[in-house]
Scaffold this motif. Structure first.
Motif, PDB file in Angstrom:
ATOM      1  N   GLY A 152       1.214  -3.046 -11.897  1.00 36.44           N
ATOM      2  CA  GLY A 152      -0.203  -2.736 -11.899  1.00 36.44           C
ATOM      3  C   GLY A 152      -0.763  -2.244 -10.574  1.00 36.44           C
ATOM      4  N   LYS A 153       0.068  -2.187  -9.542  1.00 39.38           N
ATOM      5  CA  LYS A 153      -0.417  -1.756  -8.229  1.00 39.38           C
ATOM      6  C   LYS A 153      -0.319  -0.239  -8.088  1.00 39.38           C
ATOM      7  CE  LYS A 153       0.610  -6.001  -5.667  1.00 39.38           C
ATOM      8  NZ  LYS A 153       1.279  -6.592  -4.480  1.00 39.38           N
ATOM      9  N   LYS A 154      -1.247   0.320  -7.327  1.00 41.79           N
ATOM     10  CA  LYS A 154      -1.237   1.751  -7.070  1.00 41.79           C
ATOM     11  C   LYS A 154      -0.329   2.058  -5.879  1.00 41.79           C
ATOM     12  CE  LYS A 154      -5.892   2.608  -8.847  1.00 41.79           C
ATOM     13  NZ  LYS A 154      -7.243   3.149  -8.552  1.00 41.79           N
ATOM     14  N   LEU A 155       0.098   3.309  -5.789  1.00 43.03           N
ATOM     15  CA  LEU A 155       0.967   3.718  -4.680  1.00 43.03           C
ATOM     16  C   LEU A 155       0.333   3.435  -3.320  1.00 43.03           C
ATOM     17  CD1 LEU A 155       2.413   7.160  -5.878  1.00 43.03           C
ATOM     18  CD2 LEU A 155       3.657   5.015  -5.607  1.00 43.03           C
ATOM     19  N   ASP A 156      -0.988   3.518  -3.253  1.00 44.29           N
ATOM     20  CA  ASP A 156      -1.690   3.293  -1.977  1.00 44.29           C
ATOM     21  C   ASP A 156      -1.380   1.920  -1.390  1.00 44.29           C
ATOM     22  OD1 ASP A 156      -2.876   5.403  -3.396  1.00 44.29           O
ATOM     23  OD2 ASP A 156      -4.771   5.173  -2.357  1.00 44.29           O
ATOM     24  N   SER A 157      -1.086   0.944  -2.247  1.00 47.09           N
ATOM     25  CA  SER A 157      -0.839  -0.416  -1.768  1.00 47.09           C
ATOM     26  C   SER A 157       0.646  -0.754  -1.704  1.00 47.09           C
ATOM     27  CB  SER A 157      -1.554  -1.439  -2.673  1.00 47.09           C
ATOM     28  OG  SER A 157      -1.052  -1.363  -3.998  1.00 47.09           O
ATOM     29  N   ILE A 158       1.500   0.235  -1.958  1.00 47.92           N
ATOM     30  CA  ILE A 158       2.944   0.004  -1.969  1.00 47.92           C
ATOM     31  C   ILE A 158       3.674   0.858  -0.941  1.00 47.92           C
ATOM     32  CG2 ILE A 158       5.044   0.104  -3.378  1.00 47.92           C
ATOM     33  CD1 ILE A 158       3.218  -0.222  -5.850  1.00 47.92           C
ATOM     34  N   VAL A 159       3.397   2.162  -0.949  1.00 51.06           N
ATOM     35  CA  VAL A 159       4.069   3.090  -0.034  1.00 51.06           C
ATOM     36  C   VAL A 159       3.609   2.826   1.400  1.00 51.06           C
ATOM     37  CG1 VAL A 159       4.413   5.523   0.581  1.00 51.06           C
ATOM     38  CG2 VAL A 159       4.336   4.835  -1.826  1.00 51.06           C
ATOM     39  N   GLY A 160       4.544   2.920   2.335  1.00 47.13           N
ATOM     40  CA  GLY A 160       4.235   2.644   3.742  1.00 47.13           C
ATOM     41  C   GLY A 160       4.628   1.236   4.148  1.00 47.13           C
ATOM     42  N   GLN A 161       5.234   0.494   3.225  1.00 50.01           N
ATOM     43  CA  GLN A 161       5.668  -0.875   3.490  1.00 50.01           C
ATOM     44  C   GLN A 161       7.153  -1.029   3.181  1.00 50.01           C
ATOM     45  OE1 GLN A 161       2.996  -4.035   1.944  1.00 50.01           O
ATOM     46  NE2 GLN A 161       1.825  -2.358   1.046  1.00 50.01           N
ATOM     47  N   SER A 162       7.741  -2.089   3.736  1.00 49.41           N
ATOM     48  CA  SER A 162       9.111  -2.468   3.423  1.00 49.41           C
ATOM     49  C   SER A 162       9.081  -3.828   2.731  1.00 49.41           C
ATOM     50  CB  SER A 162       9.957  -2.534   4.696  1.00 49.41           C
ATOM     51  OG  SER A 162      11.272  -2.949   4.409  1.00 49.41           O
ATOM     52  N   PHE A 163       9.849  -3.957   1.667  1.00 47.22           N
ATOM     53  CA  PHE A 163       9.894  -5.200   0.898  1.00 47.22           C
ATOM     54  C   PHE A 163      11.304  -5.774   0.963  1.00 47.22           C
ATOM     55  CE2 PHE A 163       6.585  -2.560  -0.827  1.00 47.22           C
ATOM     56  CZ  PHE A 163       5.557  -3.432  -1.188  1.00 47.22           C
ATOM     57  N   LEU A 180       8.956   5.165  -2.014  1.00 48.74           N
ATOM     58  CA  LEU A 180       8.501   6.520  -1.693  1.00 48.74           C
ATOM     59  C   LEU A 180       7.823   7.115  -2.921  1.00 48.74           C
ATOM     60  CD1 LEU A 180      11.673   7.884   0.136  1.00 48.74           C
ATOM     61  CD2 LEU A 180       9.451   7.450   1.200  1.00 48.74           C
ATOM     62  N   PRO A 181       6.838   7.988  -2.733  1.00 46.89           N
ATOM     63  CA  PRO A 181       6.237   8.655  -3.888  1.00 46.89           C
ATOM     64  C   PRO A 181       7.219   9.656  -4.470  1.00 46.89           C
ATOM     65  CG  PRO A 181       5.453   9.653  -1.859  1.00 46.89           C
ATOM     66  CD  PRO A 181       6.279   8.461  -1.450  1.00 46.89           C
ATOM     67  N   HIS A 182       7.024  10.012  -5.723  1.00 43.97           N
ATOM     68  CA  HIS A 182       7.870  11.058  -6.289  1.00 43.97           C
ATOM     69  C   HIS A 182       7.469  12.394  -5.676  1.00 43.97           C
ATOM     70  CE1 HIS A 182      10.043  13.587  -9.078  1.00 43.97           C
ATOM     71  NE2 HIS A 182      10.687  12.501  -9.472  1.00 43.97           N
ATOM     72  N   PRO A 183       8.433  13.204  -5.273  1.00 44.84           N
ATOM     73  CA  PRO A 183       8.101  14.478  -4.607  1.00 44.84           C
ATOM     74  C   PRO A 183       7.724  15.597  -5.562  1.00 44.84           C
ATOM     75  CG  PRO A 183      10.477  14.194  -4.703  1.00 44.84           C
ATOM     76  CD  PRO A 183       9.886  12.926  -5.262  1.00 44.84           C
ATOM     77  N   SER A 184       7.410  15.278  -6.791  1.00 42.12           N
ATOM     78  CA  SER A 184       7.065  16.284  -7.789  1.00 42.12           C
ATOM     79  C   SER A 184       5.854  17.107  -7.368  1.00 42.12           C
ATOM     80  CB  SER A 184       6.761  15.591  -9.122  1.00 42.12           C
ATOM     81  OG  SER A 184       6.177  16.496 -10.026  1.00 42.12           O
ATOM     82  N   GLY A 185       5.918  18.377  -7.653  1.00 41.33           N
ATOM     83  CA  GLY A 185       4.779  19.247  -7.373  1.00 41.33           C
ATOM     84  C   GLY A 185       3.615  18.981  -8.304  1.00 41.33           C
ATOM     85  N   GLU A 200      -4.563  12.668   1.747  1.00 41.10           N
ATOM     86  CA  GLU A 200      -4.759  11.302   2.259  1.00 41.10           C
ATOM     87  C   GLU A 200      -5.264  10.366   1.150  1.00 41.10           C
ATOM     88  OE1 GLU A 200      -3.587  10.421   4.916  1.00 41.10           O
ATOM     89  OE2 GLU A 200      -3.414  12.239   6.092  1.00 41.10           O
ATOM     90  N   PRO A 201      -4.842   9.109   1.192  1.00 43.03           N
ATOM     91  CA  PRO A 201      -4.038   8.471   2.241  1.00 43.03           C
ATOM     92  C   PRO A 201      -2.530   8.644   2.058  1.00 43.03           C
ATOM     93  CG  PRO A 201      -4.633   6.811   0.641  1.00 43.03           C
ATOM     94  CD  PRO A 201      -5.285   8.099   0.175  1.00 43.03           C
ATOM     95  N   GLY A 202      -2.138   9.352   0.979  1.00 48.10           N
ATOM     96  CA  GLY A 202      -0.725   9.478   0.684  1.00 48.10           C
ATOM     97  C   GLY A 202       0.094  10.112   1.792  1.00 48.10           C
TER      98      GLY A 202
END
Length: 212
Positions: free
Chosen positions: A148-159, A173-178, A186-188
């Protein structure tokens, strides 16, 4: 250079993967990277419509974007990346197109069938760093922690997590899809830069880049 003994185990597993035809809606062929022994494991979502023709993952537009991220931030080329980092996916065949356009998301049963191969790959490689690319791969590795979490609260961290019995660091990492602008705005854009910095500084990735 002598072949690492675990590469033979990966080659055997790949033969089984290549012969797999258990998912009727999936469009073969099976796509996977080479049998590389490494402590860095990249997990994607599923091949696109072109990867099967080329016979390797991330071989089209999204791949060009992703490999550019790594070359720009770490100086590792696409050929070097493919030769030094193990590349797998939540599903190994192209799922086909969705009714509303775009690629179909693999269903629960398809993911479960491919998971049996992932379990064995993780057991063989014992990765120290997992790069989870896209929301499906992130959820596969981190499970309820990111539900249920958005990428904004996941990407940029290490788990730190235990995945298929192996403790490792996971950098989403986000998917690099066009099709998604998330990593370009931003903030991506900033969060992607943070994630790539975490990867570059990780001892396992440092070894891949500098000790190869």
């Amino acid at each position: 250079m002598a072949q690492h003994p675990r590469v033979a185990s990966l080659k055997k597993l790949h033969l089984e993967l290549d012969a797999c035809c258990t998912c009727p809606k999936m469009q073969r062929p099976v796509v996977h990277g080479p049998p590389v022994f490494t402590k860095v494991f990249l997990l994607g979502q599923a091949p696109g419509p072109h990867e099967g023709k080329v016979g390797k993952p991330f071989a089209w537009t999204a791949g060009k974007t992703m490999f550019r991220w790594f070359e720009t931030s770490m100086g590792i080329t696409e050929d070097e990346f493919r030769a030094r980092i193990y590349m797998a996916a939540v599903a190994r065949c192209f799922p086909g197109k969705a009714n509303g356009g775009g690629d179909r998301k693999p269903d629960t049963d398809e993911v479960a069938r491919c998971r049996t191969f992932l379990e064995r790959e993780v057991a063989i490689l014992q990765p120290e760093l997992v790069l989870a690319v896209g929301t499906l791969a992130i959820g596969e590795v981190l499970g309820a922690r990111v539900l249920g979490k958005k990428l904004d609260s996941i990407v940029g961290q290490s788990f730190r997590t235990t995945w298929h019995g192996v403790e490792s660091d996971v950098v989403p990492l986000p998917h690099p899809s066009g099709a998604s602008p998330w990593h370009r705005i931003e903030p991506g854009k900033t969060l992607l830069g943070k994630a790539l910095g975490l990867i570059a500084r990780h001892p396992a990735m440092h070894a891949v880049i500098h000790d190869a």
